[in-house]
Motif scaffolding. Structure first.
Motif, PDB file in Angstrom:
ATOM      1  N   ARG A 345      -4.107   2.572   5.443  1.00 38.95           N
ATOM      2  CA  ARG A 345      -2.986   3.038   4.614  1.00 38.95           C
ATOM      3  C   ARG A 345      -1.665   2.883   5.355  1.00 38.95           C
ATOM      4  NH1 ARG A 345      -4.267   8.972   2.457  1.00 38.95           N
ATOM      5  NH2 ARG A 345      -1.998   8.857   2.085  1.00 38.95           N
ATOM      6  N   THR A 348      -0.539  -0.718   5.274  1.00 37.58           N
ATOM      7  CA  THR A 348      -0.002  -1.071   3.953  1.00 37.58           C
ATOM      8  C   THR A 348       1.445  -0.600   3.813  1.00 37.58           C
ATOM      9  OG1 THR A 348      -2.199  -0.984   2.927  1.00 37.58           O
ATOM     10  CG2 THR A 348      -0.294  -0.781   1.471  1.00 37.58           C
ATOM     11  N   GLU A 351       3.671  -2.730   6.011  1.00 33.55           N
ATOM     12  CA  GLU A 351       3.830  -4.094   5.521  1.00 33.55           C
ATOM     13  C   GLU A 351       5.060  -4.211   4.629  1.00 33.55           C
ATOM     14  OE1 GLU A 351       1.209  -7.529   3.160  1.00 33.55           O
ATOM     15  OE2 GLU A 351       0.427  -5.487   3.413  1.00 33.55           O
TER      16      GLU A 351
END
Length: 355
Positions: A345, A348, A351
């Motif tokens: 998580r 993500t 990113e």
């Protein structure tokens, strides 16, 4: 109005991590991603029957367990309510007004607070590439230097210097300068850096080695730290330690945890696997992550602004890392290693920021 003594009134309180709210997953305190040994939990629960009694001030079972595992003399082991208690007592015993306590750029911040409590000066030696530099510590020595603190592995950097460098440092220090080696994360690198050489330094009479049960053993809530001391220094420290500093249940749990080395080593291996995978994921996003020898990683962004954006993105997903502005690293976040899904998580969220 009742006023404190001036030097206490001028101090800032020790800065604790922002933990968010009840919905937040904290990656800010370097706690273990995995539960403590079942044997430790069972021992702590069984000891609860003795809560009407004061805890043993000699920590006999705990000292014996530490001595058995590490091949040490139990008489030279002292235990504290976390290593913070031992650090505070060391500074109170061996530094005062006009004395200098020497740390490094990114050493444990509590040392500065403990030095301020006794009106000693806290000074930092330069680190090179986020790593302790023995030569820079030696160059920072002055006649007023009384204590040197070295974190190895480092926090918040996660970097490591060889044990031989610690020995070289000790060999070149004046005999009246106390060297304290803080090894709070040593269990994460003991398999590659045999600690025997470091523990042996305590037999010289001028070096203290400190460790904790808060990290690899998953007992942060029990508040148990320990150190290996020269006998003369141990005697002085006993004057300052709270004689009933570690509860009966915490002593029992820590002793059982120390004797369950298989569990601890499994936690270390799992943590390292997740850590290294997360670090590689960060690097694939173009972020800088030094090789870590701990249960956390330091993530360096292109700027303080990008680090703030990353912090906001993580918080939006109820994830909270530790900002490093207090260490002069405003372009960094420190991430405690949690379970694999949580670290995914985090990747993500990061990113979206790194694009």
């Amino acid at each position: 109005m009742i006023r404190p003594v001036p030097h206490v009134g001028s101090m800032a309180a020790y800065a604790l991590a922002d933990l968010g709210d009840e919905n937040t997953i904290s990656l800010a305190q370097n706690e273990s991603a995995f539960p403590a040994s079942p044997k430790a939990i069972a021992a702590g629960q069984a000891a609860m029957a003795d809560l009407p009694l004061y805890p043993d001030p000699e920590w006999p079972e705990l000292r014996a367990a530490i001595a058995e595992v590490h091949g040490l003399n139990p008489a030279q082991i002292l235990c504290g309510a976390g290593s913070m208690e031992l650090i505070g007592c060391l500074i109170r015993a061996y530094a005062g007004p006009g004395d200098r306590v020497l740390g490094t750029d990114y050493g444990y911040a509590f040392v500065a607070s403990a030095a301020a409590q006794v009106q000693a000066d806290y000074v930092k030696a330069r680190e090179v590439d986020l790593t302790v530099s023995v030569d820079d510590i030696l160059n920072a020595l002055t006649p007023s230097t009384r204590i040197i603190f070295v974190c190895n592995p480092g926090n918040p950097t996660g970097t490591l210097i060889p044990n031989s460098d610690i020995t070289r440092l000790r060999d070149r220090l004046p005999a009246d300068v106390l060297l304290v080696v803080d090894q709070a994360y040593a269990e994460f690198c003991d398999h590659t850096h045999d600690p025997t050489e470091i523990f042996t330094l305590a037999n010289r009479g001028d070096t203290v080695i400190m460790r904790t049960f808060s990290k690899a053993y998953g007992l942060a809530g029990a508040r148990v730290g320990w150190g290996y001391f020269p006998p003369e220094i141990a005697g002085e420290l006993r004057k300052l330690l709270n004689p009933n500093n570690i509860s009966i249940a915490a002593q029992a749990a820590a002793a059982a945890a120390m004797r369950d080395q298989a569990h601890m080593q499994n936690v270390v291996a799992q943590t390292a696997e997740i850590r290294d995978g997360f670090a590689e994921g960060c690097r694939a996003l173009g972020l800088t992550v030094p090789a870590s020898h701990t249960n956390f990683v330091l993530i360096r962004f292109s700027s303080a602004k990008q680090a703030q954006s990353a912090d906001a993105a993580l918080r939006a997903d109820n994830l909270l890392m530790r900002g490093m502005g207090g260490y002069g690293l405003s372009d960094c976040l420190r991430a405690t290693i949690c379970t694999g899904p949580i670290m995914d998580r985090c990747l993500t969220a990061l990113e979206g920021v790194s694009r």
